[in-house]
Design a protein around this motif. Sequence first.
Motif, PDB file in Angstrom:
ATOM      1  N   PHE A  45      -5.004   2.716   2.647  1.00 29.37           N
ATOM      2  CA  PHE A  45      -4.839   2.507   4.091  1.00 29.37           C
ATOM      3  C   PHE A  45      -3.418   2.104   4.474  1.00 29.37           C
ATOM      4  O   PHE A  45      -2.844   2.694   5.393  1.00 29.37           O
ATOM      5  CB  PHE A  45      -5.861   1.485   4.587  1.00 29.37           C
ATOM      6  CG  PHE A  45      -7.255   2.044   4.685  1.00 29.37           C
ATOM      7  CD1 PHE A  45      -7.611   2.883   5.727  1.00 29.37           C
ATOM      8  CD2 PHE A  45      -8.210   1.749   3.731  1.00 29.37           C
ATOM      9  CE1 PHE A  45      -8.881   3.420   5.824  1.00 29.37           C
ATOM     10  CE2 PHE A  45      -9.496   2.268   3.813  1.00 29.37           C
ATOM     11  CZ  PHE A  45      -9.825   3.111   4.863  1.00 29.37           C
ATOM     12  N   PRO A  46      -2.781   1.111   3.812  1.00 28.22           N
ATOM     13  CA  PRO A  46      -1.388   0.803   4.187  1.00 28.22           C
ATOM     14  C   PRO A  46      -0.425   1.951   3.889  1.00 28.22           C
ATOM     15  O   PRO A  46       0.560   2.128   4.607  1.00 28.22           O
ATOM     16  CB  PRO A  46      -1.057  -0.440   3.344  1.00 28.22           C
ATOM     17  CG  PRO A  46      -2.079  -0.480   2.264  1.00 28.22           C
ATOM     18  CD  PRO A  46      -3.297   0.139   2.834  1.00 28.22           C
ATOM     19  N   LEU A  47      -0.727   2.738   2.841  1.00 23.77           N
ATOM     20  CA  LEU A  47       0.135   3.884   2.566  1.00 23.77           C
ATOM     21  C   LEU A  47       0.043   4.915   3.680  1.00 23.77           C
ATOM     22  O   LEU A  47       1.056   5.497   4.094  1.00 23.77           O
ATOM     23  CB  LEU A  47      -0.258   4.515   1.225  1.00 23.77           C
ATOM     24  CG  LEU A  47       0.025   3.688  -0.031  1.00 23.77           C
ATOM     25  CD1 LEU A  47      -0.537   4.379  -1.271  1.00 23.77           C
ATOM     26  CD2 LEU A  47       1.528   3.467  -0.205  1.00 23.77           C
ATOM     27  N   ILE A  48      -1.164   5.148   4.169  1.00 24.33           N
ATOM     28  CA  ILE A  48      -1.344   6.094   5.280  1.00 24.33           C
ATOM     29  C   ILE A  48      -0.704   5.545   6.553  1.00 24.33           C
ATOM     30  O   ILE A  48      -0.042   6.280   7.301  1.00 24.33           O
ATOM     31  CB  ILE A  48      -2.843   6.371   5.498  1.00 24.33           C
ATOM     32  CG1 ILE A  48      -3.438   7.089   4.276  1.00 24.33           C
ATOM     33  CG2 ILE A  48      -3.069   7.198   6.757  1.00 24.33           C
ATOM     34  CD1 ILE A  48      -4.937   7.239   4.328  1.00 24.33           C
ATOM     35  N   GLU A  49      -0.872   4.263   6.796  1.00 24.82           N
ATOM     36  CA  GLU A  49      -0.313   3.650   8.005  1.00 24.82           C
ATOM     37  C   GLU A  49       1.208   3.752   8.033  1.00 24.82           C
ATOM     38  O   GLU A  49       1.807   3.961   9.093  1.00 24.82           O
ATOM     39  CB  GLU A  49      -0.746   2.186   8.081  1.00 24.82           C
ATOM     40  CG  GLU A  49      -0.270   1.467   9.336  1.00 24.82           C
ATOM     41  CD  GLU A  49      -0.742   0.024   9.392  1.00 24.82           C
ATOM     42  OE1 GLU A  49      -0.346  -0.692  10.313  1.00 24.82           O
ATOM     43  OE2 GLU A  49      -1.525  -0.378   8.496  1.00 24.82           O
ATOM     44  N   ASN A  50       1.846   3.604   6.853  1.00 27.39           N
ATOM     45  CA  ASN A  50       3.303   3.676   6.776  1.00 27.39           C
ATOM     46  C   ASN A  50       3.804   5.081   6.460  1.00 27.39           C
ATOM     47  O   ASN A  50       5.006   5.264   6.216  1.00 27.39           O
ATOM     48  CB  ASN A  50       3.811   2.702   5.707  1.00 27.39           C
ATOM     49  CG  ASN A  50       3.627   1.255   6.103  1.00 27.39           C
ATOM     50  OD1 ASN A  50       4.399   0.721   6.881  1.00 27.39           O
ATOM     51  ND2 ASN A  50       2.608   0.625   5.572  1.00 27.39           N
ATOM     52  N   GLY A  55       3.604   8.113  -2.197  1.00 25.05           N
ATOM     53  CA  GLY A  55       2.823   7.059  -2.843  1.00 25.05           C
ATOM     54  C   GLY A  55       1.336   7.348  -2.788  1.00 25.05           C
ATOM     55  O   GLY A  55       0.597   7.054  -3.746  1.00 25.05           O
ATOM     56  N   LEU A  56       0.886   7.935  -1.680  1.00 29.11           N
ATOM     57  CA  LEU A  56      -0.540   8.260  -1.554  1.00 29.11           C
ATOM     58  C   LEU A  56      -0.940   9.342  -2.558  1.00 29.11           C
ATOM     59  O   LEU A  56      -2.012   9.254  -3.176  1.00 29.11           O
ATOM     60  CB  LEU A  56      -0.840   8.724  -0.129  1.00 29.11           C
ATOM     61  CG  LEU A  56      -2.306   9.051   0.183  1.00 29.11           C
ATOM     62  CD1 LEU A  56      -3.174   7.810   0.039  1.00 29.11           C
ATOM     63  CD2 LEU A  56      -2.434   9.626   1.588  1.00 29.11           C
ATOM     64  N   VAL A  57      -0.088  10.339  -2.728  1.00 31.17           N
ATOM     65  CA  VAL A  57      -0.386  11.395  -3.704  1.00 31.17           C
ATOM     66  C   VAL A  57      -0.445  10.823  -5.115  1.00 31.17           C
ATOM     67  O   VAL A  57      -1.336  11.158  -5.916  1.00 31.17           O
ATOM     68  CB  VAL A  57       0.672  12.518  -3.613  1.00 31.17           C
ATOM     69  CG1 VAL A  57       0.522  13.491  -4.777  1.00 31.17           C
ATOM     70  CG2 VAL A  57       0.541  13.259  -2.293  1.00 31.17           C
ATOM     71  N   ILE A  58       0.501   9.933  -5.447  1.00 29.62           N
ATOM     72  CA  ILE A  58       0.493   9.305  -6.778  1.00 29.62           C
ATOM     73  C   ILE A  58      -0.769   8.484  -6.968  1.00 29.62           C
ATOM     74  O   ILE A  58      -1.396   8.501  -8.043  1.00 29.62           O
ATOM     75  CB  ILE A  58       1.756   8.439  -6.956  1.00 29.62           C
ATOM     76  CG1 ILE A  58       3.003   9.323  -6.973  1.00 29.62           C
ATOM     77  CG2 ILE A  58       1.668   7.611  -8.230  1.00 29.62           C
ATOM     78  CD1 ILE A  58       4.300   8.550  -7.000  1.00 29.62           C
ATOM     79  N   LEU A  59      -1.166   7.739  -5.926  1.00 27.85           N
ATOM     80  CA  LEU A  59      -2.381   6.925  -6.008  1.00 27.85           C
ATOM     81  C   LEU A  59      -3.612   7.788  -6.238  1.00 27.85           C
ATOM     82  O   LEU A  59      -4.447   7.490  -7.107  1.00 27.85           O
ATOM     83  CB  LEU A  59      -2.529   6.108  -4.723  1.00 27.85           C
ATOM     84  CG  LEU A  59      -3.800   5.256  -4.606  1.00 27.85           C
ATOM     85  CD1 LEU A  59      -3.785   4.137  -5.644  1.00 27.85           C
ATOM     86  CD2 LEU A  59      -3.932   4.678  -3.204  1.00 27.85           C
TER      87      LEU A  59
END
Length: 528
Positions: A45-50, A55-59
Amino acid sequence: MTATKEGGPAVRARPADEKPRSSAGLLAKTVLLGLTVAIAVWAAFPLIENEAWTGLVILLATTGGLLYLYLTPRHIPLKYLAPGTILLILFQVFPVLYTASTAFTNFGDGHRGSKQEAVVAIQTASVTQVPGSRQYVLTVATTGDPTTGSLVFLITDPATRQVFVGDANGLRPIADATVGSTGRVTAADGYTLLNAGQASARSAEITALAVPTPGGAIRSSGLSRAYEGRAGRVYEASCDCVRDTTTGQTWTADEDAGAFVAADGDRLAQGWKVGVGFGNFTRVLTDPAIGGPFLRTLVWNFAFAIASTGGTFALGLLLAVALNSPRVRGRVAYRILLVLPYAMPSFAMLLVWRDMFNTDFGLINNLFGTDVDWFGGAASARLAVILVQLWLGYPYMFLVATGALTAIPRELAEASRIDGASAWGGFRRITLPLLMVALTPLLISSFAFNFNNFNAIYLTTEGAPFPADNPANGATDLLITYTYRIAFGGGGAQYGYAAAISIFIFLIVAVVSAASFRRTRHLEEVNA
């Protein structure tokens, strides 16, 4: 192997050495995988918000890989290597890469955010109340603990009684708020209202808070009123500059420096983060005001690390050899007494030694009847910190040398004496080379530790004494304490520059360690 039932499909037979899965193991596996998924969802959620899509793909890739790995019976070795590899990347590789990336920027005080954030900060900092400024009824609130949570302004428009919430990100309306007869908010969903005592305790934070608006910012006027002031300095996109509405002076954006600069060289304090290439590295080597102190600190850093490591090794080895003789009585008692400094908390002992070296009431001056200002001169201060390190570090060397000596067969020493070698000759030609094979890796790690021994300096001298022309770099400063003062000193943090010095420290220790390990391999070949 398989077995076939009459009239039915083939059934896999369980090998004799294969154990059925335990329910406890399956439960633990399910819980751990569920926890992994929960952490991934929480972090997404914080990755999407920012909008941190990388980072989201790596996660997502990491989470999917872990689920595939532990939900299939294949890749058994990788199941054991994956947790350690992930922790290595998180706690070793990522911090090093982040430090390296920071070293190529101007990140620090005044250069922390984007250009847009810098413009907002400049405009809100110049807001003043002018005739006709719009007035609001103010209620101070927080989204967390009343004493530590982030502050927000709940303001009520007296004309419409509409309630807005404002913080450093701007102003927005809220609907779930109860307004009293005076216009103050008495309750708001999701916010904790501060009472008079709590607001008074945080009055400095309330005064500093500015809520940006298109024409300026909203600031507090006491604890119950707020006003929308006008910005004295405004950003003009046509010239990419900041203009002072009173004097007409302009500061033009300098994208290379990440700051607004006037024609006469005057620079606004608030800038933004930009890449500076190798500027931080060349600054260390080419700037006379920095290069000279840096090189002096580097030389002293090597001297401190070598003296600390060599001194503690020599004293610890001497004591270990003396107590290794079976003719010494009470060896156990002596060894217990000698390792006592190692059992004491080092930070507490450093503070005790600092007081012992005190000029006025220190134990050392009182004991010897002297009046030496140990921390007032460069030579005496350096000698003092090395003596402290000698006392703190020799027990470790004594312990490892004692252990290494017990592993050397006594028959070798006896054979050397039979061949006519003296005690010193046998020690130098037989015992010491065998000891160095075992102890050289420990000496390398001790050197690396002392090269970055922050506590030894900061808790005793704090880098003092400082020359009159350079209060940021003291005579006993190591590179690590110098870097700390640059990054967190009172003159303003320079994280990018400090990160560059950290890279220098890393390279120096890496080169010394690599050369030392190469020497260790030669010793092993000689003694093979």
